[in-house]
Write a protein that holds these residues in place. Sequence first.
Motif: not given
Length: 101
Positions: A45-69
């Motif tokens: 699970d990932i929370d972030a302020e911004k999500l950028d899916v403009s590129e085909k190969e990568v997704t970029v999450l920015t701003g207070n990103v928290e990843l839980r597993r």
Amino acid sequence: MACTARAQELSDANWALCPSPEGMPLFQPLPEGPKPGKGTPLPTDIDAEKLDVSEKEVTVLTGNVELRRGDQWLGTDKLTYRHESETFFTEGPVKFQDRRI
């Protein structure tokens, strides 16, 4: 008066497993449950302020990103997910914790 003293030997003591009372506090409360890598894969699970899916190969999450597993938590400012390899990459300061002591 002088005498000889000898400390008692503890054969079963393992002080390496004792948490330090001076240790750092947790960044986030950790949930109880299975640990990653044992048995069935756990959801991420990932929370972030911004999500950028403009590129085909990568997704970029920015701003207070928290990843839980499972019992793992990661905090950072920028996290990049590479679709082909299904891996996460981050630059800069990272905070990480899990239930290992």
